[in-house]
Design a protein around this motif. Structure first.
Motif, PDB file in Angstrom:
ATOM      1  N   PRO A 164      59.125  48.724  13.802  1.00  6.36           N
ATOM      2  CA  PRO A 164      59.991  47.569  14.098  1.00  6.36           C
ATOM      3  C   PRO A 164      60.394  46.848  12.812  1.00  6.36           C
ATOM      4  O   PRO A 164      59.657  46.795  11.855  1.00  6.36           O
ATOM      5  N   VAL A 165      61.579  46.325  12.856  1.00  5.42           N
ATOM      6  CA  VAL A 165      62.120  45.589  11.719  1.00  5.42           C
ATOM      7  C   VAL A 165      61.571  44.181  11.786  1.00  5.42           C
ATOM      8  O   VAL A 165      61.551  43.545  12.840  1.00  5.42           O
ATOM      9  N   ALA A 166      61.145  43.670  10.639  1.00  3.55           N
ATOM     10  CA  ALA A 166      60.557  42.323  10.597  1.00  3.55           C
ATOM     11  C   ALA A 166      61.611  41.284  10.938  1.00  3.55           C
ATOM     12  O   ALA A 166      62.753  41.364  10.500  1.00  3.55           O
TER      13      ALA A 166
END
Length: 88
Positions: free
Chosen positions: A82-84
């Motif tokens: 997942p992208v922060a």
């Protein structure tokens, strides 16, 4: 007082018991279908008819390595990280 043992002779009136309903038709139908399937399977087994998953596979996969088993045997692809800062 004397006990009543039911020995009043034939002159005593018996209370008629209600008749039990018969077996429902759907139970009879399912029973006959199950019996027919059991007889067919028994005859096929006694005759030595081949059965099993190998009869439904293509010629290239006659060894038991069907596409479904190949797909299950391969590892699942990894999911991207997942992208922060993003919510799911």
């Amino acid at each position: 007082m004397a006990q009543d043992n039911g020995s009043h002779g034939d002159s005593a009136r018996k209370v008629p018991t209600p008749e039990r309903p018969g077996v429902p038709r759907w139970v009879k139908v399912f029973g006959l279908i199950a019996l027919a399937i059991a007889i067919i399977l028994a005859v096929l087994m006694l005759l030595g008819v081949e059965h099993g998953p190998g009869l439904h596979s293509r010629a290239g996969f006659a060894t038991g390595s069907t596409p479904a088993t190949l797909a299950l045997a391969s590892p699942a692809p990894a999911l991207p990280a997942p992208v922060a800062g993003t919510a799911l």
